[in-house]
Scaffold this motif. Structure first.
Motif, PDB file in Angstrom:
ATOM      1  N   ARG A  99       4.740   2.236   5.131  1.00  0.00           N
ATOM      2  CA  ARG A  99       4.721   1.415   6.345  1.00  0.00           C
ATOM      3  C   ARG A  99       5.600   0.181   6.156  1.00  0.00           C
ATOM      4  O   ARG A  99       5.866  -0.242   5.025  1.00  0.00           O
ATOM      5  N   ILE A 100       6.034  -0.382   7.272  1.00  0.00           N
ATOM      6  CA  ILE A 100       6.859  -1.590   7.248  1.00  0.00           C
ATOM      7  C   ILE A 100       6.076  -2.743   6.619  1.00  0.00           C
ATOM      8  O   ILE A 100       4.943  -3.023   7.017  1.00  0.00           O
ATOM      9  N   GLY A 101       6.693  -3.407   5.632  1.00  0.00           N
ATOM     10  CA  GLY A 101       6.029  -4.511   4.952  1.00  0.00           C
ATOM     11  C   GLY A 101       6.293  -5.856   5.616  1.00  0.00           C
ATOM     12  O   GLY A 101       7.292  -6.018   6.329  1.00  0.00           O
ATOM     13  N   ASP A 102       5.410  -6.831   5.351  1.00  0.00           N
ATOM     14  CA  ASP A 102       5.630  -8.164   5.891  1.00  0.00           C
ATOM     15  C   ASP A 102       6.579  -8.944   4.977  1.00  0.00           C
ATOM     16  O   ASP A 102       7.040  -8.447   3.944  1.00  0.00           O
ATOM     17  N   THR A 103       6.863 -10.191   5.322  1.00  0.00           N
ATOM     18  CA  THR A 103       7.871 -10.980   4.615  1.00  0.00           C
ATOM     19  C   THR A 103       7.492 -11.249   3.162  1.00  0.00           C
ATOM     20  O   THR A 103       8.365 -11.366   2.300  1.00  0.00           O
ATOM     21  N   SER A 104       6.191 -11.313   2.867  1.00  0.00           N
ATOM     22  CA  SER A 104       5.752 -11.536   1.484  1.00  0.00           C
ATOM     23  C   SER A 104       5.904 -10.283   0.628  1.00  0.00           C
ATOM     24  O   SER A 104       5.853 -10.348  -0.595  1.00  0.00           O
TER      25      SER A 104
ATOM     26  N   ASN B 138       0.812  -1.223   0.000  1.00  0.00           N
ATOM     27  CA  ASN B 138       0.000   0.000   0.000  1.00  0.00           C
ATOM     28  C   ASN B 138       0.843   1.270   0.000  1.00  0.00           C
ATOM     29  O   ASN B 138       0.339   2.352  -0.315  1.00  0.00           O
ATOM     30  N   SER B 139       2.118   1.155   0.361  1.00  0.00           N
ATOM     31  CA  SER B 139       2.985   2.337   0.445  1.00  0.00           C
ATOM     32  C   SER B 139       3.176   3.010  -0.904  1.00  0.00           C
ATOM     33  O   SER B 139       3.394   4.227  -0.974  1.00  0.00           O
ATOM     34  N   ILE B 140       3.133   2.227  -1.978  1.00  0.00           N
ATOM     35  CA  ILE B 140       3.374   2.826  -3.298  1.00  0.00           C
ATOM     36  C   ILE B 140       2.078   3.080  -4.077  1.00  0.00           C
ATOM     37  O   ILE B 140       2.113   3.723  -5.131  1.00  0.00           O
ATOM     38  N   LYS B 141       0.956   2.596  -3.539  1.00  0.00           N
ATOM     39  CA  LYS B 141      -0.320   2.817  -4.231  1.00  0.00           C
ATOM     40  C   LYS B 141      -0.724   4.288  -4.162  1.00  0.00           C
ATOM     41  O   LYS B 141      -0.653   4.920  -3.108  1.00  0.00           O
ATOM     42  N   GLY B 142      -1.153   4.824  -5.303  1.00  0.00           N
ATOM     43  CA  GLY B 142      -1.625   6.205  -5.338  1.00  0.00           C
ATOM     44  C   GLY B 142      -0.527   7.244  -5.364  1.00  0.00           C
ATOM     45  O   GLY B 142      -0.808   8.445  -5.386  1.00  0.00           O
ATOM     46  N   LYS B 143       0.734   6.807  -5.341  1.00  0.00           N
ATOM     47  CA  LYS B 143       1.856   7.760  -5.389  1.00  0.00           C
ATOM     48  C   LYS B 143       2.432   7.793  -6.799  1.00  0.00           C
ATOM     49  O   LYS B 143       2.295   6.835  -7.574  1.00  0.00           O
ATOM     50  N   HIS B 144       3.111   8.895  -7.132  1.00  0.00           N
ATOM     51  CA  HIS B 144       3.667   9.031  -8.469  1.00  0.00           C
ATOM     52  C   HIS B 144       4.963   9.840  -8.427  1.00  0.00           C
ATOM     53  O   HIS B 144       5.213  10.610  -7.477  1.00  0.00           O
ATOM     54  N   VAL B 145       5.781   9.657  -9.444  1.00  0.00           N
ATOM     55  CA  VAL B 145       7.034  10.403  -9.568  1.00  0.00           C
ATOM     56  C   VAL B 145       6.715  11.892  -9.659  1.00  0.00           C
ATOM     57  O   VAL B 145       5.800  12.317 -10.369  1.00  0.00           O
ATOM     58  N   GLY B 146       7.466  12.695  -8.918  1.00  0.00           N
ATOM     59  CA  GLY B 146       7.246  14.137  -8.899  1.00  0.00           C
ATOM     60  C   GLY B 146       6.308  14.604  -7.807  1.00  0.00           C
ATOM     61  O   GLY B 146       6.161  15.822  -7.584  1.00  0.00           O
ATOM     62  N   GLN B 147       5.683  13.661  -7.094  1.00  0.00           N
ATOM     63  CA  GLN B 147       4.768  14.028  -6.009  1.00  0.00           C
ATOM     64  C   GLN B 147       5.535  14.656  -4.858  1.00  0.00           C
ATOM     65  O   GLN B 147       6.571  14.158  -4.434  1.00  0.00           O
TER      66      GLN B 147
END
Length: 335
Positions: free
Chosen positions: A279-284, A260-269
């Motif tokens: 947020r910290i991601g799980d092992t998967s 979810n950390s990269i969803k909705g984000k874009h270069v130049g934002q």
């Protein structure tokens, strides 16, 4: 009757005092085990390349401060990860350990002092040692005492592990310029070719439970973002261009994030100081690492994409430490 009650109260008080002393002794031993390896080595002569120390794992301030970040500037940075405050009784124990380390350092003509222990006196985290030559030395201990490897061998293993992932709620820190010879075993790190083998860690790891927020320390602009899918890679990652001052800027890689950390984000934002980057991601999600953490790496020049070599070979170490500066200049004196 009153006398008997007084005797009973005194006995209870003595028992409680004994229990407190036993707990303090046990915790002191545990903290000692975690911190005894972190005393900086005696400062060696610098190498010929830009003041990079010849020996690894040097004290805060020993590496080139190419961004010219001052203590006053750092005081105004927002915490990248909000570490839990150390409880008062732990502070007392840590102070005793610090004083002992300082005395030991003085006795051996070392440079260690209380200021070099830094944020450990304030925040509750463990300083990790990944210098073990055997991969089993770096196992992650889960709740209940079960051990698992730091890095799982396949994506399928990572997906299966994440379904029932149970970790300690403790925070920890992995060091910059550390030779992690026993940890990096996948083909991503050229493990079979000793000369090319990448084992020198050029970022700082902040171990934290899955879902912990990661903040921008100053204003910035997203340079790149994406998913690095190889086992042992960053998983979901964001690179942010941060302007430190009117004359200096850097590019920071935030690695091992959740999807979810990269969803909705874009270069130049544009990113504001203190804003949640991810947020910290799980092992998967994080490249197969069972010890969930943020990899924080500071570059002097922009990367070509959402990637930086988080680990380099010994022969490339000097050049790498001039390109990827000590993150403690941003994060503070974590050790």
């Amino acid at each position: 009757m009153m006398k008997a009650q007084k005797i009973r109260c005194n006995k209870i008080s003595m028992i409680l005092m004994l229990l407190l002393l036993v707990c303090a002794a046990y915790t002191s031993a545990a903290l000692s085990a975690d911190t005894k390896h972190v005393d900086p080595q005696p400062a060696p002569p610098s190498s010929s390349k830009g003041g990079v120390p010849q020996a690894t794992l040097q004290a805060f301030g020993a590496y080139p401060n190419l961004l010219n970040i001052t203590h006053e500037m750092r005081e105004n940075f927002h915490p990248v990860v909000k570490l839990p405050k150390r409880k008062k009784w732990k502070k007392w124990i840590q102070k005793r350990i610090t004083n002992k380390n300082t005395k030991d350092a003085d006795d051996s003509n070392n440079t260690c002092n209380e200021s070099q222990i830094g944020l450990m006196n304030i925040y509750d985290y463990i300083l990790k040692d990944y210098t073990g030559k055997n991969n089993n030395d770096n196992d992650v201990i889960l709740q209940g005492g079960k051990k698992v490897p730091q890095l799982l061998p396949t994506r399928e293993d990572a997906l299966e592990f994440a379904k029932t992932q149970k970790q300690s709620k403790l925070f920890d820190v992995g060091r910059y310029d550390e030779d992690r010879r026993g940890m990096y075993t996948s083909s991503l790190f050229d493990a079979k070719d000793e000369e090319k083998r990448r084992t020198i860690h050029v970022g700082i790891d902040i171990g934290a439970p899955v879902g912990v927020k990661i903040h921008s320390f100053v204003d910035g602009v997203i340079h790149s973002l994406g998913y690095n899918d190889a086992i042992g890679d960053y998983g979901h990652v964001i690179v942010v261009e941060h302007r430190i001052s009117a004359t200096s800027k850097c590019w920071v890689l935030y690695g091992h994030l959740d999807a979810n950390s990269i969803k909705g984000k874009h270069v130049g934002q544009k990113i504001k100081k203190g804003e949640v980057i991810g947020r910290i991601g799980d092992t998967s999600e994080n490249g197969g690492w069972t010890g969930t953490h943020l990899h924080f790496q500071v570059a002097m020049t922009p990367p070509q994409t959402h990637d930086m070599p988080g680990v380099v070979s010994l022969k490339d170490r000097e050049d790498a430490l001039l390109e990827y500066v000590d993150p403690r200049y941003v994060l503070g004196e974590l050790y």
